[in-house]
Each structure stands twice: as C-alpha cells, then as structure tokens.
Design a protein around this motif. Sequence first.
Motif, PDB file in Angstrom:
ATOM      1  N   LEU A  79     -55.296  59.240  24.978  1.00 31.16           N
ATOM      2  CA  LEU A  79     -53.952  59.131  25.545  1.00 31.16           C
ATOM      3  C   LEU A  79     -53.469  60.468  26.095  1.00 31.16           C
ATOM      4  O   LEU A  79     -52.885  60.533  27.180  1.00 31.16           O
ATOM      5  CB  LEU A  79     -52.966  58.605  24.499  1.00 31.16           C
ATOM      6  CG  LEU A  79     -53.110  57.136  24.141  1.00 31.16           C
ATOM      7  CD1 LEU A  79     -52.221  56.784  22.954  1.00 31.16           C
ATOM      8  CD2 LEU A  79     -52.761  56.268  25.339  1.00 31.16           C
ATOM      9  N   TYR A  80     -53.709  61.534  25.345  1.00 33.10           N
ATOM     10  CA  TYR A  80     -53.296  62.857  25.811  1.00 33.10           C
ATOM     11  C   TYR A  80     -54.058  63.253  27.068  1.00 33.10           C
ATOM     12  O   TYR A  80     -53.506  63.882  27.968  1.00 33.10           O
ATOM     13  CB  TYR A  80     -53.494  63.915  24.727  1.00 33.10           C
ATOM     14  CG  TYR A  80     -52.226  64.664  24.425  1.00 33.10           C
ATOM     15  CD1 TYR A  80     -51.485  65.273  25.436  1.00 33.10           C
ATOM     16  CD2 TYR A  80     -51.756  64.766  23.138  1.00 33.10           C
ATOM     17  CE1 TYR A  80     -50.322  65.951  25.166  1.00 33.10           C
ATOM     18  CE2 TYR A  80     -50.593  65.440  22.852  1.00 33.10           C
ATOM     19  CZ  TYR A  80     -49.884  66.032  23.876  1.00 33.10           C
ATOM     20  OH  TYR A  80     -48.728  66.704  23.602  1.00 33.10           O
ATOM     21  N   LEU A  81     -55.324  62.885  27.143  1.00 29.63           N
ATOM     22  CA  LEU A  81     -56.102  63.159  28.339  1.00 29.63           C
ATOM     23  C   LEU A  81     -55.491  62.440  29.540  1.00 29.63           C
ATOM     24  O   LEU A  81     -55.401  63.009  30.632  1.00 29.63           O
ATOM     25  CB  LEU A  81     -57.561  62.741  28.138  1.00 29.63           C
ATOM     26  CG  LEU A  81     -58.510  63.065  29.283  1.00 29.63           C
ATOM     27  CD1 LEU A  81     -58.577  64.566  29.526  1.00 29.63           C
ATOM     28  CD2 LEU A  81     -59.898  62.519  28.981  1.00 29.63           C
ATOM     29  N   SER A  82     -55.027  61.209  29.347  1.00 34.81           N
ATOM     30  CA  SER A  82     -54.388  60.483  30.451  1.00 34.81           C
ATOM     31  C   SER A  82     -53.083  61.159  30.874  1.00 34.81           C
ATOM     32  O   SER A  82     -52.751  61.188  32.059  1.00 34.81           O
ATOM     33  CB  SER A  82     -54.155  59.017  30.082  1.00 34.81           C
ATOM     34  OG  SER A  82     -53.181  58.906  29.070  1.00 34.81           O
ATOM     35  N   VAL A  83     -52.358  61.736  29.921  1.00 33.47           N
ATOM     36  CA  VAL A  83     -51.134  62.480  30.255  1.00 33.47           C
ATOM     37  C   VAL A  83     -51.487  63.707  31.093  1.00 33.47           C
ATOM     38  O   VAL A  83     -50.815  64.025  32.081  1.00 33.47           O
ATOM     39  CB  VAL A  83     -50.379  62.892  28.972  1.00 33.47           C
ATOM     40  CG1 VAL A  83     -49.286  63.903  29.276  1.00 33.47           C
ATOM     41  CG2 VAL A  83     -49.790  61.668  28.291  1.00 33.47           C
ATOM     42  N   LEU A  84     -52.566  64.395  30.723  1.00 34.82           N
ATOM     43  CA  LEU A  84     -52.974  65.567  31.488  1.00 34.82           C
ATOM     44  C   LEU A  84     -53.456  65.189  32.890  1.00 34.82           C
ATOM     45  O   LEU A  84     -53.209  65.916  33.856  1.00 34.82           O
ATOM     46  CB  LEU A  84     -54.048  66.341  30.728  1.00 34.82           C
ATOM     47  CG  LEU A  84     -53.574  66.981  29.423  1.00 34.82           C
ATOM     48  CD1 LEU A  84     -54.739  67.653  28.699  1.00 34.82           C
ATOM     49  CD2 LEU A  84     -52.446  67.970  29.651  1.00 34.82           C
TER      50      LEU A  84
END
Length: 99
Positions: A79-84
């Motif tokens: 999920l954090y990768l998608s935010v980045l």
Amino acid sequence: MRFCLFLLAAGILDAVLTHLGMAFGIVEEANPMMKIVIEKSWSYFYFIKIFLPLILLGIYFLRPIKGRIRILLVSACVLYLSVLVYHLVWMVLYLNTSV
C-alpha cells in the motif's frame, strides 16, 4: 526487518513529498486524519510518519514478526508503495505542465 525499514523510509519520503506538494499547492492531503494533524503542525505530521515505523522496528526486535502479522506488514508495504507511485505520478504531471 527489511519490511520495517522500508516502511520507515517510505514514511519519511511520503512525508517530505506530501509537504512539498502541499507547499507548492499541487496536492492536498487525502487522509482526513492526517489532514487534521497537518492543520495542527507539520512537526506532528513528521513525528507520526517517523515514530510509528520506529515502534514497529522496536517490536520486531522484541519478537520477530511471523504468520498473519507478516502478511499484514507486507500488505502495508504494498500500500505504501502505491502511495509513493501516486506521488511520482503527480510530480511527473506537474513537471510536464510547468515546463
């Protein structure tokens, strides 16, 4: 452990990019809870983004993460990768329109 470190690095990068995006008026904070925190102080925002992953690292050293908790940790990383990636997209779009 590397997932915990990724979350720490991603949190710091997310905080900096969010701050820059909001400072230049490119984006707004999408998370209503973080929006309230930002309205209080950017220091609180950075504190949360850095402190929570550090707590996770501390917990990891006390008891290594296994099983379902590890699945949740990997999910958080995805999920954090998608935010980045979202940050990357708005930066590219902004740079393409400002040139």
